[in-house]
Design a protein around this motif. Sequence first.
Motif, PDB file in Angstrom:
ATOM      1  N   VAL A  12     -16.799  11.137  12.401  1.00  0.00           N
ATOM      2  CA  VAL A  12     -16.754  11.364  13.845  1.00  0.00           C
ATOM      3  C   VAL A  12     -17.745  10.424  14.538  1.00  0.00           C
ATOM      4  O   VAL A  12     -18.960  10.552  14.352  1.00  0.00           O
ATOM      5  CB  VAL A  12     -17.131  12.832  14.176  1.00  0.00           C
ATOM      6  N   ALA A  13     -17.240   9.483  15.307  1.00  0.00           N
ATOM      7  CA  ALA A  13     -18.131   8.550  16.025  1.00  0.00           C
ATOM      8  C   ALA A  13     -18.696   9.228  17.261  1.00  0.00           C
ATOM      9  O   ALA A  13     -17.992   9.941  17.971  1.00  0.00           O
ATOM     10  CB  ALA A  13     -17.352   7.306  16.434  1.00  0.00           C
ATOM     11  N   ILE A  14     -19.975   9.003  17.520  1.00  0.00           N
ATOM     12  CA  ILE A  14     -20.598   9.483  18.754  1.00  0.00           C
ATOM     13  C   ILE A  14     -20.898   8.251  19.607  1.00  0.00           C
ATOM     14  O   ILE A  14     -21.708   7.403  19.211  1.00  0.00           O
ATOM     15  CB  ILE A  14     -21.897  10.265  18.458  1.00  0.00           C
ATOM     16  N   VAL A  15     -20.222   8.134  20.739  1.00  0.00           N
ATOM     17  CA  VAL A  15     -20.368   6.921  21.554  1.00  0.00           C
ATOM     18  C   VAL A  15     -20.716   7.250  23.006  1.00  0.00           C
ATOM     19  O   VAL A  15     -20.494   8.362  23.479  1.00  0.00           O
ATOM     20  CB  VAL A  15     -19.083   6.045  21.531  1.00  0.00           C
ATOM     21  N   GLY A  16     -21.235   6.248  23.689  1.00  0.00           N
ATOM     22  CA  GLY A  16     -21.568   6.427  25.110  1.00  0.00           C
ATOM     23  C   GLY A  16     -22.539   5.353  25.559  1.00  0.00           C
ATOM     24  O   GLY A  16     -23.006   4.542  24.743  1.00  0.00           O
ATOM     25  N   GLY A  50     -24.943  10.986  10.008  1.00  0.00           N
ATOM     26  CA  GLY A  50     -25.597  12.269   9.787  1.00  0.00           C
ATOM     27  C   GLY A  50     -24.550  13.206   9.207  1.00  0.00           C
ATOM     28  O   GLY A  50     -23.466  13.355   9.776  1.00  0.00           O
ATOM     29  N   ILE A  51     -24.843  13.793   8.061  1.00  0.00           N
ATOM     30  CA  ILE A  51     -23.823  14.545   7.321  1.00  0.00           C
ATOM     31  C   ILE A  51     -24.080  16.049   7.416  1.00  0.00           C
ATOM     32  O   ILE A  51     -25.183  16.514   7.123  1.00  0.00           O
ATOM     33  CB  ILE A  51     -23.837  14.114   5.831  1.00  0.00           C
ATOM     34  N   GLU A  56     -16.654  25.350   5.136  1.00  0.00           N
ATOM     35  CA  GLU A  56     -15.275  25.014   5.503  1.00  0.00           C
ATOM     36  C   GLU A  56     -15.020  23.535   5.736  1.00  0.00           C
ATOM     37  O   GLU A  56     -13.866  23.096   5.755  1.00  0.00           O
ATOM     38  CB  GLU A  56     -14.846  25.806   6.748  1.00  0.00           C
ATOM     39  N   ALA A  57     -16.109  22.748   5.900  1.00  0.00           N
ATOM     40  CA  ALA A  57     -15.886  21.335   6.203  1.00  0.00           C
ATOM     41  C   ALA A  57     -17.112  20.484   5.920  1.00  0.00           C
ATOM     42  O   ALA A  57     -18.236  20.986   5.874  1.00  0.00           O
ATOM     43  CB  ALA A  57     -15.531  21.183   7.687  1.00  0.00           C
ATOM     44  N   GLN A  58     -16.852  19.193   5.724  1.00  0.00           N
ATOM     45  CA  GLN A  58     -17.950  18.226   5.727  1.00  0.00           C
ATOM     46  C   GLN A  58     -17.673  17.239   6.862  1.00  0.00           C
ATOM     47  O   GLN A  58     -16.627  16.585   6.872  1.00  0.00           O
ATOM     48  CB  GLN A  58     -18.062  17.478   4.409  1.00  0.00           C
ATOM     49  N   VAL A  59     -18.603  17.210   7.815  1.00  0.00           N
ATOM     50  CA  VAL A  59     -18.431  16.317   8.963  1.00  0.00           C
ATOM     51  C   VAL A  59     -19.462  15.203   8.866  1.00  0.00           C
ATOM     52  O   VAL A  59     -20.657  15.467   8.743  1.00  0.00           O
ATOM     53  CB  VAL A  59     -18.645  17.059  10.305  1.00  0.00           C
ATOM     54  N   ILE A  60     -18.987  13.971   8.911  1.00  0.00           N
ATOM     55  CA  ILE A  60     -19.917  12.846   8.913  1.00  0.00           C
ATOM     56  C   ILE A  60     -19.950  12.304  10.344  1.00  0.00           C
ATOM     57  O   ILE A  60     -19.016  11.638  10.793  1.00  0.00           O
ATOM     58  CB  ILE A  60     -19.507  11.760   7.903  1.00  0.00           C
ATOM     59  N   PHE A  61     -21.016  12.660  11.058  1.00  0.00           N
ATOM     60  CA  PHE A  61     -21.200  12.187  12.434  1.00  0.00           C
ATOM     61  C   PHE A  61     -21.807  10.792  12.364  1.00  0.00           C
ATOM     62  O   PHE A  61     -22.741  10.557  11.589  1.00  0.00           O
ATOM     63  CB  PHE A  61     -22.135  13.120  13.200  1.00  0.00           C
ATOM     64  N   ARG A 167     -17.212  23.747  16.274  1.00  0.00           N
ATOM     65  CA  ARG A 167     -15.940  24.408  15.934  1.00  0.00           C
ATOM     66  C   ARG A 167     -14.759  23.515  16.312  1.00  0.00           C
ATOM     67  O   ARG A 167     -13.845  23.303  15.526  1.00  0.00           O
ATOM     68  CB  ARG A 167     -15.866  25.748  16.669  1.00  0.00           C
ATOM     69  N   LYS A 168     -14.802  22.955  17.500  1.00  0.00           N
ATOM     70  CA  LYS A 168     -13.707  22.093  17.968  1.00  0.00           C
ATOM     71  C   LYS A 168     -13.616  20.828  17.117  1.00  0.00           C
ATOM     72  O   LYS A 168     -12.535  20.359  16.792  1.00  0.00           O
ATOM     73  CB  LYS A 168     -13.928  21.700  19.444  1.00  0.00           C
ATOM     74  N   THR A 169     -14.773  20.261  16.775  1.00  0.00           N
ATOM     75  CA  THR A 169     -14.791  19.040  15.959  1.00  0.00           C
ATOM     76  C   THR A 169     -14.050  19.286  14.651  1.00  0.00           C
ATOM     77  O   THR A 169     -13.188  18.501  14.248  1.00  0.00           O
ATOM     78  CB  THR A 169     -16.254  18.622  15.666  1.00  0.00           C
ATOM     79  N   ILE A 170     -14.382  20.381  13.993  1.00  0.00           N
ATOM     80  CA  ILE A 170     -13.778  20.677  12.687  1.00  0.00           C
ATOM     81  C   ILE A 170     -12.259  20.854  12.835  1.00  0.00           C
ATOM     82  O   ILE A 170     -11.484  20.397  11.987  1.00  0.00           O
ATOM     83  CB  ILE A 170     -14.456  21.903  12.044  1.00  0.00           C
ATOM     84  N   GLU A 171     -11.836  21.457  13.936  1.00  0.00           N
ATOM     85  CA  GLU A 171     -10.389  21.655  14.163  1.00  0.00           C
ATOM     86  C   GLU A 171      -9.618  20.343  14.155  1.00  0.00           C
ATOM     87  O   GLU A 171      -8.467  20.302  13.757  1.00  0.00           O
ATOM     88  CB  GLU A 171     -10.166  22.320  15.529  1.00  0.00           C
TER      89      GLU A 171
END
Length: 298
Positions: A12-16, A50-51, A56-61, A167-171
């Motif tokens: 998941v890229a965090i941009v701005g 950042g992991i 329920e999930a592994q999110v790599i931001f 929660r939304k990210t994982i969805e």
Amino acid sequence: MDVEKKYRSGFVAIVGRPNVGKSTVLNRLVGEKVAIVTEKPETTRDRIQGILTTGEAQVIFVDTPGIHKPKNLLGKRITKVAKDCLLDVDLVIAIIDVTRGITDEDKLIFGLIKDSGKPSILLINKVDLRSKSLALPLIEEAAGLHGFKEIIPVSAVNGDNMDVLLRKTIEYLPEGRKYFPDGQFTDKTERFLAGETVREKALELTHEEVPHSLAVLIEEFAERPKKVTYIRATIYVERHSQKKIIVGHKGQTLKKIGEAARKDLQRLLDRHVYLELWVKVHENWRKDPQALKMLGYA
Ligand SMILES: Nc1nc2c(ncn2[C@@H]2O[C@H](COP(=O)(O)OP(=O)(O)OP(=O)(O)O)[C@@H](O)[C@H]2O)c(=O)[nH]1
Ligand SMILES: [Mg+2]
């Protein structure tokens, strides 16, 4: 009957724009200090993962440098890092600052997200600084500009709505296995984090053009007996006048940087840290391809 929930994972890229709070969001989501945070724009210069691993999930931001109109080669390089990042992720989190509204630069970034074709969530950050009702017209305006899947007002500083964001990210992540072992919270080395910690403290104590002209090179990172880590770092600046500022009267500023960095590093590494700091001038390093390579920005 329980339906078996499949494990999800993804990037998941965090941009701005610079300074909207990307690194603060990353640290808050991961629950660790992965990326340095300062009140100065253009703090982050690398792509930093950042992991977060849950049941329920592994999110790599993926934290990215603020996208801006570059003024030099360093600016060009770091803006490219952020833009390229959009291409190899599963989801994009875009961030705007509620106190600034939606700027032309924000709109350019929305355009990049659109071009990437990736699903995206928009965060309206820093709502602790304004009454929440001020976020409402921004939600409407943003919805008219780009097809964000969700638009969430948040405060990365006090944690407001960050649970909703997660929660939304994982969805929106695909089903998949873990990319990283449990317990690992970043792809970066301790050596990298050490350099960033020193840079953070130097940024905090300097102003105007000096923060932009700083880079830190870890020359030595060695384990010594009795749980001691020896770190020798050089702070690079672009001019002699800046060196004088970093060193300070009778070396006081450099001493303060060293003390603050050592404290943070001891916590991070869970060892005693012996930190030796040097300051060197490399004129206009931000425009010099060789220097950028030496400093890890190639
Ligand atoms: N009040 C308030 N301040 C915030 C919030 N999130 C971030 N900040 C502050 O905004 C400043 C910038 O935060 P960063 O996380 O470094 O911003 P960034 O987008 O990563 O900035 P660059 O790396 O320079 O692009 C810091 O002073 C943060 O403490 C928030 O939710 N509320
Ligand atoms: Mg940042």
